[in-house]
Write an enzyme that holds these catalytic residues in place. Structure first.
Site, PDB file in Angstrom:
ATOM      1  N   CYS C  87       0.909  -1.228  -0.086  1.00  0.00           N
ATOM      2  CA  CYS C  87       0.044   0.048   0.020  1.00  0.00           C
ATOM      3  C   CYS C  87       0.889   1.185   0.063  1.00  0.00           C
ATOM      4  O   CYS C  87       1.404   1.495  -1.042  1.00  0.00           O
ATOM      5  CB  CYS C  87      -0.752   0.033   1.155  1.00  0.00           C
ATOM      6  SG  CYS C  87      -2.146   1.002   0.991  1.00  0.00           S
ATOM      7  N   HIS C 196      -3.425  -5.644   1.084  1.00  0.00           N
ATOM      8  CA  HIS C 196      -2.611  -5.939   2.556  1.00  0.00           C
ATOM      9  C   HIS C 196      -2.887  -7.108   2.653  1.00  0.00           C
ATOM     10  O   HIS C 196      -3.846  -7.948   3.080  1.00  0.00           O
ATOM     11  CB  HIS C 196      -3.346  -5.189   3.553  1.00  0.00           C
ATOM     12  CG  HIS C 196      -3.178  -3.524   3.342  1.00  0.00           C
ATOM     13  ND1 HIS C 196      -2.106  -2.868   4.170  1.00  0.00           N
ATOM     14  CD2 HIS C 196      -3.881  -2.792   2.640  1.00  0.00           C
ATOM     15  CE1 HIS C 196      -2.427  -1.611   3.930  1.00  0.00           C
ATOM     16  NE2 HIS C 196      -3.187  -1.491   3.035  1.00  0.00           N
ATOM     17  N   GLU C 198      -1.033  -8.743   5.127  1.00  0.00           N
ATOM     18  CA  GLU C 198      -0.636  -8.780   6.539  1.00  0.00           C
ATOM     19  C   GLU C 198      -1.932  -8.871   7.292  1.00  0.00           C
ATOM     20  O   GLU C 198      -2.327  -9.061   8.428  1.00  0.00           O
ATOM     21  CB  GLU C 198       0.057  -7.627   7.056  1.00  0.00           C
ATOM     22  CG  GLU C 198      -0.406  -6.211   7.266  1.00  0.00           C
ATOM     23  CD  GLU C 198      -0.354  -5.595   6.089  1.00  0.00           C
ATOM     24  OE1 GLU C 198      -0.611  -6.002   4.975  1.00  0.00           O
ATOM     25  OE2 GLU C 198      -0.649  -4.275   6.042  1.00  0.00           O
TER      26      GLU C 198
END
Ligand code: ADP
Ligand code: MG
Lengths: 755, 86, 225, 86
Positions: C87, C196, C198
């Site tokens: 990002c 993302h 994560e």
């Protein structure tokens, strides 16, 4: 900077003593003649311009709670006894022990008027302000919520205000890295010209990190850190400038404050590091009333004095006068009290975070707040006279003239759907109304994932965040408020708001623990509004006592009205609950076919103020649903046990639109249909808004154990059917596909606001 | 962009009002300093729109774009704008 | 030996904690790196996490690119150190010219936070070796400036060289050119990704665990292509 | 802002390169159409910076700001810029 000119023109304490007759623009600053006289009596002379500025902001409705304070006492007086409360009403935000050495703090606050003037910045700075309140307790802010109300969805002004407000909350909250875990969105003509923008922040700390806003220790330094001070939010002070200098001197003043979430993010990290290093004796955020408020409250809370050199304050605009600096509401600033020996370490941490910091004064033993400006003394007051001894009014209150007529005009004469096809149309009409349509257009603008601790967020009943990864300890939060119910009965309405938020937290499987509230009302000078206010506060305080959840903090917003027309009384209530293990939290959606669907609670014909009456008939009258606090409490206990024992797969509370809307929401969110049969009048069962009810999906195999639990807990349980299938099928009445429901539900807000 | 016909290009400059706090400009100014442009004492950042219109570049075109700027391109509370021919 | 993965915190970084958690879950050892310091502490790979570095003022990533640590990261990346920009990290990599093109305002002009499905188009990079080519995964997209743009010739080159690492499937959420969700440099050691991973390492806090393999990938020794 | 001395204001206009797809400009153009500005055939959206410098407005000031624009204010991959005195 023209130092000499500024100093020469300033109104000093010495000058005030010898020019008692000088006229002062107290009325233009919002003070009454009586309040002005009181200031003169307190000081034994006329106030200086700067002192007048301080009293005018500190004694404003916003800061002094002069119309509400007498009634808000009930929250403390009737509060249930609890050991969980580490700090209560009177602090920046209440602090609640949640175990494992953790405490949480949370508070909701309004930014209604600024959000009408400039929706984006108004809402953004609303988030910024409440986050600093949480930060000021020594906590790390970990989540935000927003409770929003606007005029009719299709009104042009709503198209201006709503996207801006949502954009501002998104901009500020996302940039801070705070997950948005829930909130509200409502529409009603009463909020035209008076949108309600209430922002909530949740923070977490270890017990030992708790900080209070207090300036102890003579000789300690007063440090102002964060953004520079600019001429923001000082409309009133320009009156002083023109009165003193014959006008023309003050530069153009901005009409709105602009938020800088980047600075706020740095301020958060910087404050937490300073706190962890033990470098702060006291800490206070600067919100409304800026330096006036921070200095007088810090000193008053400690019973000490403070000497402040105003010319040390870093300015964004060098033309600002001393009074303007005192009143400025510039965002992203904090004030700390620091031991002299710690100042250099304090400054080093600020520098590492690129946060400007300046020593602006010292704690003294004089008991006075003394402010100087280029060597001249401009303020010499007892700080508690500004911070705590503001006027308190018992304003007249009277039941509104039309109240009986309103209560007499019940919904019983409204035409009800009679056939299966009509019931089906009613469900679609409710689901496709802006009031009940899918909120994804709003919530998709909010980051709910950041920090990686969000277990539940929109569209679930409560937001759930994990506090501790190993144990799974976490909290659940929900806010609610129903202006229509409160308009019909502000006492019951406030209790219903509490009951709903409490139920939402229970639906997640959490144990409700504490309450915050934002009381949005019209003008307190209107006896009808004052009656609504007193009824609501009393109702809320009583219900909190019954449910055993104390109010730990909140905020009052008066003057929400256009001309003579006040908004519906709208207390917004936030409830916080605790979950010993968030892995057992219950979602509000149906995902597994075959699970039994059970309706908990009992249903009566209750349509006063209902979504059905409002959306289908445009009707508001009669009485809101009966408040059933004992039943709410029993329901919450059953839910908590059932969630812990793993008996349930999902739970969704029943509120606006009743069972029909709850079924549709839970089905759409999980992508599963359901088959149900209704044991009784279908219309009442589907659309009544009786409280203390919930819809649950029972884990296959746990039906017996769950039924036994409900029986033992005294909670009526009715098996309606099972999860599964291509849509909602109501035996003998109608069926509707998920596709048709989704289309009705999801296109509404994008079509209105995606311009 | 358009097939044939006259095309007029109008420039709309939108800037934060001078009295409005401009954290963005300040951040850019600080970045300039860090990059070794110490002589930069201030930066304000705004938007520039190039609007293409069908039709001639007359007063009515300018007036229309002014309307457009007031309604869509600029936020009248926090921004000011100027409209001119390219 | 556990791989040491550096995670850079810039002023305004937000997902650094999440990235560290993801590295840990994948079996690696996260090493915090501070934007204002020099040196990479001998890490085996670096993640530039999501967030709003410097408030995203000016252009996303434009100011972060000049942070002191970038003076060491840029040559290391050119020399083959595995670097993943997520990002805001992707934006920084573009600004630093470690990756071509730029990320601009979403076509819908609003911030979008939602679960997206992404197709792994190149499973040969340092970070995607744990996936099959063509595999579809659920990740979280949350950005206001996620629309990838580049000159047509650059896009053609990315495509023909297999440097498009991931594309959105089932709709293009932000108007990215050719539905690009992620790209890599020529050597495949530097990857930029808009969604993302994560936030997709645990079904409790995200859409699932599809993202974990990105971190397992970076945690492995860099693969020469 | 500064204590005495000369202050120069330089304008930097930054626009997306013509060959770069400008989804944002297109979105604004669509919004124009929806708002009844049917004559708008295209919009490109860029940025405008007002840079204040200590010192006189000479060629060297312009050259410095050009350097600043190339390094920081514009992204050379996707944007082009012009620098001029106010
Ligand atoms: N409706 C309310 N219920 C309970 N407490 C309230 C309410 N309104 C204000 N308070 C409390 O009064 C104190 C002062 O409120 P406020 O001025 O909003 O705080 P701050 O000074 O931090 O902005 C706070 O402790 C707040 O929680
Ligand atoms: Mg406060």
């Amino acid at each position: 900077m023209s130092t000499a000119a500024a100093a020469g023109a300033v109104d000093t304490v010495a000058a005030a003593a010898i020019t008692p007759e000088r006229p002062q623009p107290f009325a233009a600053l919002g003070l009454t003649a009586g309040e002005y006289t009181r200031i003169r009596t307190l000081l034994g002379r006329r106030p200086t311009d700067c002192e007048l500025a301080i009293y005018s902001v500190m004694w404003s409705e916003h800061c002094s709670y002069k119309s509400s304070r007498a009634h808000l006492r009930q929250f403390a007086d009737k509060a249930p006894r609890t050991d969980a409360l580490l700090a209560g009403i009177g602090e920046n935000a209440g602090v609640v022990d949640v175990g494992h050495g953790y405490a949480v703090t949370f508070k909701i606050e309004s930014h209604n008027h600024p959000s009408y003037v400039e929706p984006f910045q108004g809402a953004a700075t609303g988030v910024g302000g409440i986050v600093r309140d949480i930060l000021a307790m020594g906590a790390r802010p970990i989540a935000v919520m927003d409770a929003l109300r606007f005029g009719p969805a299709a009104a042009p002004d709503t198209a201006r205000v709503l996207p801006g407000v949502v954009g501002g909350i998104s901009f500020y909250g996302n940039c801070l890295g705070l997950p948005n875990i829930g909130g509200e969105l409502a529409f009603d003509p009463c909020y035209s010209g008076n949108p309600l923008v209430n922002a909530l922040c949740l923070g977490v700390m270890r017990h030992e990190d708790l900080r209070r806003a207090t300036a102890t220790g003579e000789g300690n330094k007063v440090v102002l850190f964060g953004s520079g001070t600019g001429p923001d939010g000082i409309g009133g002070a320009s009156v002083l400038a023109s009165a003193s200098f014959g006008g023309g001197e003050s530069a153009k003043r901005p009409s709105v404050q602009v938020g800088d979430p980047f600075m706020e993010k740095l301020l958060i990290e910087c404050c937490l590091e300073l706190n962890a290093a033990g470098l702060m004796v006291g800490l206070q955020d600067l919100g409304a009333a800026g330096i006036s408020c921070a200095t007088s409250e810090l000193a008053a809370h400690a019973g000490t004095g403070m000497a402040v050199r105003l010319d040390e304050v870093p300015l964004r605009d060098p033309t600002m006068s001393a009074a303007e600096i005192l009143m400025s509401e510039s965002q992203e600033r904090m004030m700390a009290v620091v031991k002299p020996g710690d100042v250099s370490e304090f400054m080093a941490i600020c520098e590492r975070w690129e946060v400007p910091a300046t020593v602006v004064g010292e704690v003294t033993g004089t008991g006075r707040l003394e402010v100087s400006w280029h060597g001249e003394q401009v303020v010499d007051i007892a700080p508690e006279t500004a911070a705590d001894q503001g006027p308190v009014y018992e304003r007249p209150a009277r039941r509104p003239a039309g109240q009986d007529r309103l209560n007499g005009d019940g919904p019983q004469h409204l035409t009800r759907p009679a056939t299966g096809a009509e019931l089906r149309d009613t469900l679609l009409a409710l689901l496709s109304s802006p009031e009940l349509a899918d909120r994804a257009w709003v919530t998709e603008q909010y980051d709910c994932y950041v920090r990686g601790e969000t277990v539940l967020a929109a569209p679930h009943d409560a937001g759930v965040v994990r506090l501790h990864e190993d144990s799974g300890l976490g909290v659940a939060l929900a806010t609610d408020g129903n202006g229509r119910y409160c308009r019909l009965d502000p006492y019951a309405g406030a209790q219903l708001a509490l009951a709903e938020a409490y139920r939402n937290v229970a639906a997640a499987g959490a144990r409700p623990l504490a309450v915050t509230n934002c009381l949005n009302f019209g003008s307190p000078e209107d006896p009808s509004v004052m009656w609504q206010f007193i009824e609501s506060v009393t109702g809320l305080a009583d219900a909190c006592a019954t449910l055993g959840v104390p109010v730990t903090g909140g905020n009052v917003s008066f003057y929400n009205q256009t001309g003579e027309r006040a908004i519906h009384p709208t207390p917004v209530v936030g409830v916080l609950g605790v979950l010993a293990d968030v892995r057992r939290a219950l979602p509000s959606r149906f995902t597994r076919p075959g699970a039994a669907l059970v309706l908990l609670g009992s249903t009566a014909q209750e349509f006063g103020g209902s979504a059905w009456a409002h959306i289908v008939h445009g009707h508001l009258g009669g009485h809101p649903p009966t408040v059933r606090l004992a039943a709410e409490r029993a329901l919450a206990q059953v839910l908590g046990s059932a969630a812990w024992d793993g008996l349930l797969e999902a739970a969704h509370d029943l509120s606006d639109g009743g069972l029909a809307v709850a079924l549709a929401e839970a089905c759409l969110a999980g992508g599963q249909g359901c088959r149900v049969s209704l044991p009784g009048d279908p219309f009442t069962l589907l659309f009544s808004e009786s409280g203390a009810r919930m819809l649950v999906a029972v884990a296959p195999g746990a039906e017996g154990a769950f039924a036994a639990l409900c029986e033992a807990g005294g909670v009526p349980a009715t098996t309606l059917g099972t999860v599964g299938g291509p849509g909602i099928e109501v035996t003998g009445e109608f069926s509707v596909s998920l596709g048709e429901l989704a289309e009705a539900h999801r296109e509404v807000l994008p079509a209105l606001f995606s311009g | 962009m358009t097939e044939g016909g006259q095309v007029t290009r109008i420039i709309v400059d939108v800037m934060p009002k001078p009295e409005i706090h401009d954290p963005q400009g300040q951040a850019v100014a600080r970045a300039c300093q860090r990059l070794g442009f110490g002589e930069v004492t201030g930066v304000r950042q705004g938007k520039r729109f190039e609007v293409e219109l069908a039709g001639p570049a007359d007063d009515s075109a300018l007036a229309r774009v002014r309307e457009l700027a007031a309604e869509l391109l600029a936020n009248p509370v926090t921004e000011q704008f100027t409209v001119r021919e390219d | 030996m556990t791989a040491r993965v550096g995670i850079v915190t810039f002023p305004g970084s937000l997902d650094d904690g999440d990235a560290a958690r993801a590295v840990r879950r994948a079996g690696g050892h996260p090493v915090p790196l501070w934007h204002g310091e020099r040196g990479l502490a001998g890490v085996d790979a670096v993640i530039l996490p999501g967030g709003f570095s410097y408030g995203d003022y000016l252009r996303c990533g434009a100011i972060a690119r000049f942070a002191p640590i970038m003076a060491d990261l840029i040559p290391a990346a050119r020399a083959g150190l595995p670097v993943l920009g997520i990002c805001n990290g992707f934006q920084i990599l573009c600004e630093a010219h470690l990756l071509p093109g730029a990320l601009t305002r979403n076509s819908g002009r609003r911030f979008i936070s939602r679960v997206v499905r992404v197709r792994i188009a190149n499973a040969g990079t340092a970070w995607t070796a744990g996936y099959e080519r063509g595999q579809e995964v659920a990740l979280v997209l949350k950005s206001g400036e996620g629309a990838y743009v580049a000159a047509p010739a650059t896009l053609d080159a990315l495509e023909s060289e297999g440097r498009i690492v991931a594309t959105y499937t089932g709709g293009n959420p932000n108007g990215s050119a050719r539905a690009i969700a992620g790209i890599c440099n020529e050597a495949g050691n530097v990857v930029g990704l808009m969604p993302h991973p994560e936030h997709a390492i645990d079904p409790l806090t995200g859409p699932g665990a599809d993202g974990l393999a990105f971190f397992a990938g970076g945690v492995r020794a860099p693969v020469a292509r």
